[in-house]
Design an enzyme around this catalytic site. Structure first.
Site, mmCIF file in Angstrom:
data_model
loop_
_atom_site.group_PDB
_atom_site.id
_atom_site.type_symbol
_atom_site.label_atom_id
_atom_site.label_comp_id
_atom_site.label_asym_id
_atom_site.label_seq_id
_atom_site.Cartn_x
_atom_site.Cartn_y
_atom_site.Cartn_z
ATOM 1 N N CYS A 10 -42.766 3.799 29.581
ATOM 2 C CA CYS A 10 -41.370 3.590 29.153
ATOM 3 C C CYS A 10 -40.792 2.341 29.827
ATOM 4 O O CYS A 10 -40.933 2.183 31.040
ATOM 5 C CB CYS A 10 -40.539 4.818 29.504
ATOM 6 S SG CYS A 10 -38.783 4.531 29.256
ATOM 7 N N CYS B 82 -34.849 10.523 30.937
ATOM 8 C CA CYS B 82 -34.946 9.064 31.048
ATOM 9 C C CYS B 82 -33.553 8.414 30.955
ATOM 10 O O CYS B 82 -32.828 8.627 29.985
ATOM 11 C CB CYS B 82 -35.841 8.526 29.938
ATOM 12 S SG CYS B 82 -35.778 6.733 29.808
ATOM 13 N N LYS C 107 -26.111 -14.222 -12.139
ATOM 14 C CA LYS C 107 -26.772 -12.947 -12.454
ATOM 15 C C LYS C 107 -26.467 -11.989 -11.312
ATOM 16 O O LYS C 107 -26.992 -12.122 -10.209
ATOM 17 C CB LYS C 107 -28.277 -13.161 -12.612
ATOM 18 C CG LYS C 107 -29.009 -11.934 -13.081
ATOM 19 C CD LYS C 107 -30.426 -12.311 -13.514
ATOM 20 C CE LYS C 107 -31.141 -11.125 -14.122
ATOM 21 N NZ LYS C 107 -31.365 -10.044 -13.187
ATOM 22 N N CYS D 267 -40.585 8.254 24.832
ATOM 23 C CA CYS D 267 -40.650 8.374 26.275
ATOM 24 C C CYS D 267 -40.790 9.862 26.574
ATOM 25 O O CYS D 267 -40.071 10.687 26.009
ATOM 26 C CB CYS D 267 -39.368 7.831 26.906
ATOM 27 S SG CYS D 267 -39.293 8.219 28.658
ATOM 28 N N ASP E 92 -26.495 -8.766 -9.077
ATOM 29 C CA ASP E 92 -27.608 -7.858 -8.813
ATOM 30 C C ASP E 92 -27.118 -6.416 -8.660
ATOM 31 O O ASP E 92 -26.809 -5.952 -7.571
ATOM 32 C CB ASP E 92 -28.325 -8.306 -7.538
ATOM 33 C CG ASP E 92 -29.754 -7.811 -7.510
ATOM 34 O OD1 ASP E 92 -30.198 -7.236 -8.526
ATOM 35 O OD2 ASP E 92 -30.422 -7.988 -6.477
ATOM 36 N N ASP F 124 0.839 -1.197 0.000
ATOM 37 C CA ASP F 124 0.000 0.000 0.000
ATOM 38 C C ASP F 124 0.871 1.242 0.000
ATOM 39 O O ASP F 124 0.572 2.241 -0.641
ATOM 40 C CB ASP F 124 -0.874 0.045 1.262
ATOM 41 C CG ASP F 124 -1.997 -0.968 1.178
ATOM 42 O OD1 ASP F 124 -2.081 -1.650 0.130
ATOM 43 O OD2 ASP F 124 -2.759 -1.077 2.155
ATOM 44 N N CYS G 52 -37.953 3.925 32.474
ATOM 45 C CA CYS G 52 -38.225 4.829 33.599
ATOM 46 C C CYS G 52 -39.702 4.883 33.974
ATOM 47 O O CYS G 52 -40.090 5.624 34.876
ATOM 48 C CB CYS G 52 -37.715 6.231 33.294
ATOM 49 S SG CYS G 52 -38.749 7.108 32.108
ATOM 50 N N GLU H 163 -22.112 -5.507 -15.476
ATOM 51 C CA GLU H 163 -22.932 -5.117 -14.336
ATOM 52 C C GLU H 163 -22.091 -4.346 -13.326
ATOM 53 O O GLU H 163 -21.043 -4.843 -12.878
ATOM 54 C CB GLU H 163 -23.492 -6.398 -13.683
ATOM 55 C CG GLU H 163 -24.647 -6.176 -12.757
ATOM 56 C CD GLU H 163 -25.991 -6.056 -13.482
ATOM 57 O OE1 GLU H 163 -26.023 -6.014 -14.737
ATOM 58 O OE2 GLU H 163 -27.011 -5.994 -12.781
ATOM 59 N N SER I 254 -33.472 -6.812 -22.102
ATOM 60 C CA SER I 254 -33.454 -7.500 -20.811
ATOM 61 C C SER I 254 -33.749 -8.980 -21.057
ATOM 62 O O SER I 254 -33.846 -9.403 -22.207
ATOM 63 C CB SER I 254 -34.423 -6.861 -19.831
ATOM 64 O OG SER I 254 -35.704 -6.925 -20.354
ATOM 65 N N LYS J 75 -34.407 -17.207 -11.788
ATOM 66 C CA LYS J 75 -34.389 -16.348 -10.590
ATOM 67 C C LYS J 75 -34.435 -17.187 -9.311
ATOM 68 O O LYS J 75 -35.292 -18.064 -9.170
ATOM 69 C CB LYS J 75 -35.617 -15.414 -10.615
ATOM 70 C CG LYS J 75 -35.518 -14.297 -11.640
ATOM 71 C CD LYS J 75 -34.456 -13.289 -11.210
ATOM 72 C CE LYS J 75 -34.647 -11.913 -11.768
ATOM 73 N NZ LYS J 75 -35.659 -11.085 -11.293
ATOM 74 N N GLU K 258 -24.042 -18.200 -16.225
ATOM 75 C CA GLU K 258 -23.285 -17.158 -15.508
ATOM 76 C C GLU K 258 -24.131 -16.707 -14.328
ATOM 77 O O GLU K 258 -25.357 -16.724 -14.413
ATOM 78 C CB GLU K 258 -23.073 -15.932 -16.421
ATOM 79 C CG GLU K 258 -22.209 -16.189 -17.615
ATOM 80 C CD GLU K 258 -22.371 -15.088 -18.674
ATOM 81 O OE1 GLU K 258 -22.707 -13.946 -18.337
ATOM 82 O OE2 GLU K 258 -22.179 -15.416 -19.855
ATOM 83 N N TYR L 239 -18.456 -6.400 -13.177
ATOM 84 C CA TYR L 239 -18.168 -7.636 -13.895
ATOM 85 C C TYR L 239 -18.626 -7.447 -15.340
ATOM 86 O O TYR L 239 -19.768 -7.028 -15.566
ATOM 87 C CB TYR L 239 -18.931 -8.829 -13.288
ATOM 88 C CG TYR L 239 -18.247 -9.437 -12.082
ATOM 89 C CD1 TYR L 239 -16.940 -9.926 -12.172
ATOM 90 C CD2 TYR L 239 -18.916 -9.540 -10.867
ATOM 91 C CE1 TYR L 239 -16.319 -10.495 -11.073
ATOM 92 C CE2 TYR L 239 -18.301 -10.111 -9.757
ATOM 93 C CZ TYR L 239 -17.000 -10.590 -9.873
ATOM 94 O OH TYR L 239 -16.379 -11.154 -8.795
HETATM 95 S S1 IVH Z 1 -26.857 -10.745 -20.200
HETATM 96 C C1 IVH Z 1 -29.644 -9.826 -23.671
HETATM 97 N N1 IVH Z 1 -25.429 -11.592 -18.149
HETATM 98 O O1 IVH Z 1 -29.583 -8.893 -15.748
HETATM 99 C C2 IVH Z 1 -28.775 -10.210 -22.546
HETATM 100 N N2 IVH Z 1 -27.107 -9.965 -17.762
HETATM 101 O O2 IVH Z 1 -32.565 -8.863 -17.155
HETATM 102 C C3 IVH Z 1 -28.516 -9.114 -21.615
HETATM 103 N N3 IVH Z 1 -27.256 -9.214 -15.441
HETATM 104 O O3 IVH Z 1 -30.007 -5.980 -17.637
HETATM 105 C C4 IVH Z 1 -27.976 -9.419 -20.325
HETATM 106 N N4 IVH Z 1 -25.623 -10.460 -14.642
HETATM 107 O O4 IVH Z 1 -28.381 -5.954 -15.686
HETATM 108 C C5 IVH Z 1 -26.428 -10.789 -18.573
HETATM 109 N N5 IVH Z 1 -24.086 -12.392 -16.445
HETATM 110 C C6 IVH Z 1 -25.058 -11.593 -16.880
HETATM 111 C C7 IVH Z 1 -25.746 -10.735 -15.983
HETATM 112 C C8 IVH Z 1 -26.773 -9.934 -16.465
HETATM 113 C C9 IVH Z 1 -26.541 -9.562 -14.370
HETATM 114 C C10 IVH Z 1 -28.384 -8.254 -15.446
HETATM 115 C C11 IVH Z 1 -28.261 -7.129 -16.432
HETATM 116 C C12 IVH Z 1 -29.453 -7.221 -17.324
HETATM 117 C C13 IVH Z 1 -30.405 -8.064 -16.528
HETATM 118 C C14 IVH Z 1 -31.238 -8.925 -17.441
#
Ligand code: IVH
Length: 661
Positions: free
Chosen positions: A398, A421, A111, A416, A113, A31, A401, A166, A80, A305, A109, A216
């Site tokens: 309370c 108190c 997903k 309170c 968040d 560092d 007290c 993301e 999406s 999901k 992969e 990522y």
């Molecule tokens: S692929 C058409 N890969 O999930 C394909 N999306 O509802 C587009 N997300 O808007 C997305 N990890 O924000 C892809 N490994 C991943 C992801 C990923 C997170 C999110 C992304 C996207 C939403 C899809």
């Protein structure tokens, strides 16, 4: 080596160090080395702005404040994904693909968040980051994205490419951000995704830089121009210098796919960031056209999901907790259960209305989760398991007290009614002494509790009267001469603490650290603040009506006025100006530290200079105001003499600093 070469060398070394640390998770330099090279580069860029490079790591500190975000049209829309929630739905997703094409494989992969971004590179240099927005138009968040340490500013190949990924906030950063917001009395972010989305839309990139977002990368736009499968695309991304989530896999056949999803559900609970599913993509790009698209989603990919973790447990009791503002909150005492990585035995029930609305009763089986994976919360009662529990009734007195509890019109909280108190006082004492307020470091929670229980501390002014009992205190178990000496010294020193910290320490409702800072700038003495009207307070930028009313009502209470008078008589600083002058004493002055320092460490000396508004530079130039020369100072001292720059020794520097306090 000339200056320009040195700057290029520093950029190269620091960028490599950033990559090793943030992308590979494998630090290669200390560092200290990193900090000193970064300082040198910052200083050189200030002196020679014409040599500043686009991929300089100093971009990661955060550029200037924006007034708004510019709209960006996505050349290729950001689509999406469709969702599936169980194995059957996943099978039907697979069946449709099977009907359209013959042989194919999947890449799975995690997903992540967070929020999707599109990153544009020209000739290998980062030029723009845009949010997804509505899919066709997003916002330009380039300055903010630059602060993400793992985002490469220069790729390993000089190509034009658009990459999608993301942006997310790791759990550690989320916790830190919320702790800071709690100290500032600001609304907490509900979960890391909201925190990431809120942060990327901050107009001040320096704030973003402090929040430690991460990235990522998962897709290349028009990827078939470069490679022919998703797996190769991920490998190329990694090769170019992006951070790619390592948990991707190539899968053949629906049965293996389903098995894998279950493994991911186990894995994700161990990860230091939020994931809400698994993205399943057909691996072969040549099949995408045949499989096709709906108006919103590709049919060659979907998102499985996960169920957010919710656990049933027994509500053994409802207890009550009193906070420093006097609010009494119901708390669920649970049969301990393991949720999202830790054991949960208590969960907030917020207030009377929350409990009544959900009809939560002692003895019920309840469903519990962690809001934002962090804060335990009772979601609902499992009614099918209810036997003959009695409905909840809010306390009337309370719990500490026994004074009446009051619920103000239009508010959900119970207070309170006794401003003295002890239950609320112990919390207000802890808060007053805490690091974020008066910063009396030897007066921590445990010490306050002990001294409170023994009757030495009931009200805030008692802290400053402790010295009258020094001899008695040294006889207490676990105290002793040294500890009492340190304690009394720290308490005395806190009398000169800045006015805003004192104000924050008083625990006035809605007056967090930030609000306190704004207040003292406009009302630089306690007397002026105490006379301020709601309208005057409300006219200050950060202060709304609710805060203004709370301040005025605090000072209308005679107990508070008396307490402040007492603190004034005890010698506490209640003026802002003094602190402000100190803060700016070195404004605009540039210092260079050289040679071996004995009184301060290098870092301490640099911190002091910066705290007082000055700058520390690593090289001497005509712009340098002072060279602080320690033992064995060499070439920098020589240069200072050549350029006629003022040279002082460490002792003189100390006298300058001490004179200010
Ligand atoms: S692929 C058409 N890969 O999930 C394909 N999306 O509802 C587009 N997300 O808007 C997305 N990890 O924000 C892809 N490994 C991943 C992801 C990923 C997170 C999110 C992304 C996207 C939403 C899809």
């Amino acid at each position: 080596m000339n200056i320009k070469q040195r700057m290029l060398e520093l950029i190269q070394i620091i960028n490599q160090a950033n990559f090793d640390y943030h992308t590979l998770d494998r630090p290669t330099i200390t560092d200290y080395e990193y900090d000193s090279m970064m300082k040198e580069l910052i200083s050189l860029e200030e002196q020679y702005p014409e040599y500043k490079e686009n991929d300089s790591p100093t971009e990661k500190i955060g550029g200037s404040i924006l007034s708004s975000f510019v709209k960006v049209e996505h050349a290729v829309p950001m689509m999406s994904l469709s969702n599936v929630f169980n194995a059957d739905e996943l099978r039907s997703f697979d069946d449709k693909i099977k009907k359209a094409v013959g042989i194919y494989s999947f890449v799975t992969e995690l997903k992540i968040d967070g929020l999707a971004v599109s990153l544009t590179y020209e000739k290998g240099l980062f030029v723009r980051a845009a949010t997804r927005g509505n899919g066709t138009t997003g916002e330009d968040v380039t300055s903010n994205a630059k602060t993400i340490k793992s985002l490469p500013l220069k790729l390993n190949q000089p190509i034009d490419i658009e990459v999608r990924g993301e942006i997310y906030m790791p759990h550690k950063s989320f916790k830190e951000v919320n702790e800071q917001r709690l100290a500032n009395d600001e609304a907490l972010f509900a979960n890391p995704r909201n925190a990431a989305a809120g942060t990327i839309r901050q107009l001040d990139p320096k704030v973003v830089a402090k929040r430690n977002l991460d990235l990522y990368a998962y897709t290349i736009v028009d990827a078939n121009k470069y490679v022919s499968t998703q797996k190769e695309a991920l490998e190329l991304l990694e090769h170019l210098g992006f951070r790619v989530n390592p948990n991707y896999q190539l899968v053949f056949g629906i049965n293996t796919l389903i098995e894998q999803i279950n493994n991911y559900d186990i894995l994700r609970k161990t990860l230091p960031y939020d994931t809400d599913g698994v993205v399943i993509k057909v691996n072969e790009f040549e099949l995408y056209g045949t499989i096709g698209y709906t108006s919103k989603f590709p049919k060659w990919a979907t998102a499985y999901k996960f169920q957010a973790e919710q656990v049933e447990t027994l509500l053994k009791d409802i207890t009550f907790q009193i906070g420093r503002t006097g609010v009494v909150t119901p708390v669920a005492e649970l049969e301990p259960v393991f949720i999202s990585g830790s054991t949960v035995a208590r969960a907030t029930l917020h207030n009377e209305d929350y409990v009544l609305e959900k009809d939560i009763r002692i003895g019920d089986t309840v469903l519990v989760h962690k809001a934002g994976e962090i804060i335990p919360e009772v979601i609902e009662v499992v009614l099918s398991k209810r036997t003959n529990q009695t409905p909840f009734k809010m306390l009337e007195k309370c719990p500490v007290c026994d004074s009446d509890l009051i619920r103000k019109a239009g508010e959900a909280d119970h207070y309170c009614s006794n401003p003295e108190c002890p239950g609320r006082n112990i919390n207000s004492l802890i808060h007053f002494a805490s690091r974020v307020a008066m910063d009396i470091d030897t007066l921590g929670e445990k010490v306050v509790e002990t001294l409170h229980d023994l009757g030495y501390l009931t009200r805030i002014p008692d802290i400053y009267k402790l010295k009258e009992y020094s001899i008695e205190l040294t006889d207490l178990p676990g105290f002793g001469d040294k500890k009492v000496y340190k304690l009394i010294n720290a308490i005395e020193a806190s009398k000169t603490q800045s006015f805003d910290k004192l104000l924050f320490g008083l625990g006035i409702k809605h007056v967090g650290a930030k609000v306190a800072k704004s207040l003292v700038k406009h009302f630089p003495t306690m007397d002026l603040l105490m006379q301020a009207t709601i309208e005057e307070l409300n006219s200050i930028p950060d202060i709304g009506e609710m805060i203004a009313e709370s301040i005025v009502s605090y000072f209308q209470d005679i107990h508070h006025v008396e307490m402040i008078k007492e603190l004034q008589d005890l010698g506490l600083n209640m003026t802002y100006l003094k602190g402000e002058q100190i803060e700016h004493a070195f404004n605009g002055k540039t210092f260079v530290l050289t040679g071996k320092l004995n009184i301060y460490t290098r870092d301490q000396a640099s911190d002091l200079i910066e705290k007082l508004g000055g700058k520390v530079s690593s090289s001497v130039s005509v712009k340098t105001d002072y060279v602080v020369a320690g033992e064995d100072a060499g070439s920098k001292l020589k240069k200072a003499n050549e350029l006629n720059v003022k040279v002082i020794d460490e002792e003189t520097f100390r006298t300058m600093v001490d004179g200010l306090y």
